[in-house]
Design a protein around this motif. Structure first.
Motif, PDB file in Angstrom:
ATOM      1  N   LYS A  66      14.471  43.835 -26.121  1.00  0.00           N
ATOM      2  CA  LYS A  66      15.555  43.901 -27.091  1.00  0.00           C
ATOM      3  C   LYS A  66      15.996  45.349 -27.278  1.00  0.00           C
ATOM      4  O   LYS A  66      15.174  46.238 -27.471  1.00  0.00           O
ATOM      5  N   SER A  67      17.304  45.600 -27.237  1.00  0.00           N
ATOM      6  CA  SER A  67      17.823  46.953 -27.386  1.00  0.00           C
ATOM      7  C   SER A  67      17.418  47.572 -28.715  1.00  0.00           C
ATOM      8  O   SER A  67      17.344  46.891 -29.742  1.00  0.00           O
ATOM      9  N   VAL A  68      17.208  48.886 -28.693  1.00  0.00           N
ATOM     10  CA  VAL A  68      16.984  49.613 -29.935  1.00  0.00           C
ATOM     11  C   VAL A  68      18.309  50.237 -30.368  1.00  0.00           C
ATOM     12  O   VAL A  68      19.165  50.540 -29.537  1.00  0.00           O
ATOM     13  N   PRO A  69      18.521  50.434 -31.656  1.00  0.00           N
ATOM     14  CA  PRO A  69      19.787  51.010 -32.121  1.00  0.00           C
ATOM     15  C   PRO A  69      19.846  52.521 -31.929  1.00  0.00           C
ATOM     16  O   PRO A  69      18.827  53.185 -31.715  1.00  0.00           O
ATOM     17  N   VAL A  70      21.055  53.067 -32.009  1.00  0.00           N
ATOM     18  CA  VAL A  70      21.239  54.514 -32.043  1.00  0.00           C
ATOM     19  C   VAL A  70      20.454  55.087 -33.216  1.00  0.00           C
ATOM     20  O   VAL A  70      20.334  54.451 -34.273  1.00  0.00           O
ATOM     21  N   SER A  71      19.903  56.289 -33.047  1.00  0.00           N
ATOM     22  CA  SER A  71      19.065  56.873 -34.102  1.00  0.00           C
ATOM     23  C   SER A  71      19.326  58.364 -34.238  1.00  0.00           C
ATOM     24  O   SER A  71      19.639  59.042 -33.259  1.00  0.00           O
ATOM     25  N   THR A  72      19.176  58.859 -35.470  1.00  0.00           N
ATOM     26  CA  THR A  72      19.180  60.299 -35.726  1.00  0.00           C
ATOM     27  C   THR A  72      17.868  60.730 -36.380  1.00  0.00           C
ATOM     28  O   THR A  72      17.752  61.835 -36.892  1.00  0.00           O
ATOM     29  N   ALA A  73      16.855  59.866 -36.316  1.00  0.00           N
ATOM     30  CA  ALA A  73      15.557  60.152 -36.928  1.00  0.00           C
ATOM     31  C   ALA A  73      14.752  61.099 -36.046  1.00  0.00           C
ATOM     32  O   ALA A  73      14.962  61.189 -34.836  1.00  0.00           O
ATOM     33  N   ASP A  74      13.795  61.779 -36.652  1.00  0.00           N
ATOM     34  CA  ASP A  74      12.961  62.727 -35.932  1.00  0.00           C
ATOM     35  C   ASP A  74      11.718  62.022 -35.390  1.00  0.00           C
ATOM     36  O   ASP A  74      10.587  62.360 -35.744  1.00  0.00           O
ATOM     37  N   THR A  75      11.957  61.050 -34.517  1.00  0.00           N
ATOM     38  CA  THR A  75      10.841  60.252 -34.013  1.00  0.00           C
ATOM     39  C   THR A  75      11.240  59.595 -32.702  1.00  0.00           C
ATOM     40  O   THR A  75      12.408  59.632 -32.302  1.00  0.00           O
ATOM     41  N   ILE A  76      10.256  58.987 -32.043  1.00  0.00           N
ATOM     42  CA  ILE A  76      10.491  58.170 -30.859  1.00  0.00           C
ATOM     43  C   ILE A  76      10.605  56.712 -31.297  1.00  0.00           C
ATOM     44  O   ILE A  76       9.773  56.226 -32.059  1.00  0.00           O
ATOM     45  N   THR A  77      11.630  56.017 -30.814  1.00  0.00           N
ATOM     46  CA  THR A  77      11.788  54.594 -31.104  1.00  0.00           C
ATOM     47  C   THR A  77      11.794  53.824 -29.787  1.00  0.00           C
ATOM     48  O   THR A  77      12.512  54.184 -28.853  1.00  0.00           O
ATOM     49  N   VAL A  78      10.978  52.773 -29.701  1.00  0.00           N
ATOM     50  CA  VAL A  78      10.927  51.905 -28.524  1.00  0.00           C
ATOM     51  C   VAL A  78      11.121  50.465 -28.983  1.00  0.00           C
ATOM     52  O   VAL A  78      11.038  50.167 -30.177  1.00  0.00           O
ATOM     53  N   PRO A  79      11.388  49.520 -28.082  1.00  0.00           N
ATOM     54  CA  PRO A  79      11.666  48.137 -28.485  1.00  0.00           C
ATOM     55  C   PRO A  79      10.458  47.450 -29.117  1.00  0.00           C
ATOM     56  O   PRO A  79       9.308  47.876 -28.934  1.00  0.00           O
ATOM     57  N   PRO A  80      10.689  46.372 -29.852  1.00  0.00           N
ATOM     58  CA  PRO A  80       9.574  45.564 -30.370  1.00  0.00           C
ATOM     59  C   PRO A  80       8.683  45.113 -29.211  1.00  0.00           C
ATOM     60  O   PRO A  80       9.165  44.759 -28.135  1.00  0.00           O
TER      61      PRO A  80
END
Length: 638
Positions: A66-80
């Motif tokens: 599942k796609s992850v959304p655009v982010s401006t957070a100071d972290t790494i985001t990966v799919p569920p």
């Protein structure tokens, strides 16, 4: 690497046609919901119906996350269903026996300590398995440094020791890693651990070795070079070696106020205090005093990671360029083909075809394979056709009468030779990737906002992107084999944002929006991994207003679908991708988190933009390798 649009190199003033001048006007079509007017042939997204992929042949889609959304957070985001783990950050010990200094968060590590620690600004990376998917070597590039973070007081009171530390933070690291108790970790110490820096002894080999233009007072032989730096993309050879690519090397040299034609064509200039200032304490980098020293850099360097005592070799037969990467393919008769992009505005795409076949016996048996062969530069013609033009002395305009005395000079002056051959000027060609299933080759064209300026080619009826802020990915198929001298080509995708008002920035993406493609890799299943490098000076502004932080996406080349797989922390670039042999672990690099628009951090506020990955009070952001795995242990991307 300077990525600021206002300072990026742009030194090609040849009259050669650009990629945007070779499309056919009669093939213009209207795309619903995309660009108002795009070309249906070479500028249309690929629709490869009927081309089987491993995912399709197994009855399921190639992309299963599942796609992850655009982010401006100071972290790494990966799919569920996925987990990301940080290892191998800048300053961690590489694992040399008896030399494992700890990282100091105040920037006070010495240059001697930095020589035994992971360098700064991780980039290209490859995994060399030792025990299948459980243990292996990671070899990675360290492209450049942020002196505001590297030193306690930044560039204030510039010293010889700061130059040495900066040089020590460049280059390549070899580390050993293992999967233990469900997590990846470094092996410390390791007999393979190694740092290769801007002062490591190495050898020039091939046609330009010993040339008059590579000789210096310190090295009258023209074959013994110190160091590699601005190491960007990389390659992995079938015989087990690592190819590291010297990209924007010219920025490290101080030149005369008025360089000669050769220096000017390579972007040599008098430096100011915003660049590296190495020449102030290391005369090797003063091209006024040592005019041939720049000619000894800008090469693809071959390293044997299994032999930590071996000498790296600069392979001059592959040509001199601001090399972004070097992707190796193998012909049907077992010769090596190396595809390379040159990351500068209006520069070229190259390939090298070895004379000899790859031999059994690994690195030792193929120690000179890349010293003999033919270098070609691409000309993209109209109607989706193209030709590989040989850079061979004595052929066509490449003669002594035109300033090319021999083959060595052709390779040292590969830009001038490509100009003379009328190769196609490209929009910052960066990483190349090969799909071994289809034999198609891809190259990212990151962006180019200088069209129409200073005698550069401008838009016309067949060129819808004069101000190419978003970039694109081009695709070609060499006729016959990878060694063919003709090819067919298309644009795989035009990056962009369909929500924008400006038509030529909307792109034609089938899936998640992105811009400024840079890193590129096709995995064993045929998934194309796309990594972005939006400049921090442009991020969140203008055409990039909706793009958030830099990211990594996955594409199905058959359907053209693109999904966002990962977003990075603030101010970073996502770069480098490699997997274990079973495709259950992916390694990528996060480069320069926290980078400011000036590309130099404030030493009094190092964590102002990002404090990733440590989020430690009083700390500073650090480039690092990220390990990605599925919680169920499955194949990445499925």
């Amino acid at each position: 690497m300077s990525k600021d649009f206002s300072t990026m190199e742009d030194s090609n003033r040849s009259a050669n046609r650009s990629i945007h001048e070779v499309s056919e006007p009669s093939r213009r079509v209207v795309l619903r919901g995309g660009l108002g007017a795009l070309l249906g042939g070479t500028l249309a997204p690929l629709g490869l119906a009927g081309c089987a992929t491993l995912g399709a042949s197994s009855g399921g889609p190639l992309l299963g996350f599942k796609s992850v959304p655009v982010s401006t957070a100071d972290t790494i985001t990966v799919p569920p269903g996925y987990v990301a783990q940080v290892i191998a950050a800048w300053g961690e010990p590489v694992g040399i026996e008896g030399r494992m200094p700890a990282f100091k968060f105040d920037g006070s590590n010495t240059f001697a300590e930095q020589e035994a620690q992971l360098g700064m600004h991780h980039d290209g990376i490859h995994f060399y398995a030792q025990d299948g998917a459980k243990r292996g070597l990671l070899v990675m590039n360290h492209e450049y440094v942020d002196d505001g973070l590297l030193h306690t007081k930044g560039t204030g009171v510039w010293t010889a020791n700061k130059v040495k530390k900066s040089q020590a933070a460049h280059g390549v690291s070899v580390i050993e890693v293992e999967l233990k108790d469900g997590r990846w970790q470094q092996v410390l110490p390791s007999k393979f651990a190694r740092r290769i820096t801007a002062t490591t002894p190495m050898t020039l080999a091939g046609p330009a070795a010993g040339h008059a233009l590579t000789k210096t007072a310190a090295d009258p032989s023209g074959t013994k070079v110190l160091g590699t730096f601005n190491n960007c993309g990389s390659g992995m050879t079938p015989w087990g070696t690592y190819l590291t690519c010297e990209e924007n090397f010219i920025n490290y040299f101080n030149g005369p106020a008025s360089p000669d034609a050769h220096g000017k064509r390579w972007g040599l200039k008098k430096v100011d205090d915003t660049l590296y200032r190495w020449h102030e304490f290391d005369e090797r980098f003063d091209a006024v005093k040592n005019p041939n020293e720049p000619n000894r850099h800008g090469w693809v360097v071959e390293i044997d990671p299994a032999k930590p005592g071996s000498t790296p070799v600069k392979r001059t037969a592959l040509g001199r360029a601001a090399h972004e990467g070097a992707t190796v393919a193998v012909t049907k008769d077992q010769r090596a083909v190396v595809y390379m992009g040159e990351d500068a505005r209006f520069e070229y795409i190259y390939k090298f075809v070895s004379r000899d076949a790859i031999k059994a016996g690994g690195a030792a048996a193929n120690a000179t394979l890349l010293d003999h062969g033919t270098l070609y530069v691409a000309r993209f013609d109209a109607e989706g056709k193209g030709t590989w033009l040989p850079l061979v002395h004595g052929q066509g305009p490449l003669t002594a009468a035109n300033g090319f005395a021999d083959q060595g000079e052709v390779l040292i002056k590969s830009r001038q030779a490509s100009d003379a051959l009328r190769a196609t000027k490209m929009d910052r060609p960066e990483w190349t990737a090969v799909d071994p299933k289809t034999r198609k080759v891809y190259c990212t064209l990151t962006n180019n906002s200088n069209r129409g300026r200073d005698k550069q080619p401008a838009t016309d009826a067949a060129n819808p992107r004069a101000n190419n802020t978003m970039g694109n990915i081009i695709e070609w198929l060499d006729d016959g084999d990878y060694s063919g001298t003709t090819f067919t080509w298309k644009h795989f995708v035009l990056a962009g944002d369909p929500a924008l008002e400006r038509a030529d920035a909307r792109g034609n993406i089938k899936g998640d929006a992105f811009s400024c493609p840079d890193g590129l890799w096709v995995d064993g299943r045929g998934v194309m991994w796309i990594q972005t490098d939006m400049s921090t000076s442009a991020m969140g502004k203008g055409d990039l207003v909706n793009m958030g932080n830099n990211q990594m996406l996955a594409a199905d080349p058959a359907s053209g679908e693109i999904r966002r797989f990962l977003t990075g922390p603030r101010g970073c670039e996502i770069t480098g991708a490699t997997m274990t042999p079973d495709s259950t672990t992916m390694f990528i690099n996060v480069q320069h988190p926290g980078e400011s628009p000036s590309e130099r951090s404030d030493p009094d506020a190092p964590g102002k933009i990002s404090n990733w990955p440590d989020h430690k009070q009083g700390g500073r952001p650090r480039s690092a390798t990220v390990v990605i795995r599925k919680l169920d242990g499955g194949v990445i991307g499925s």
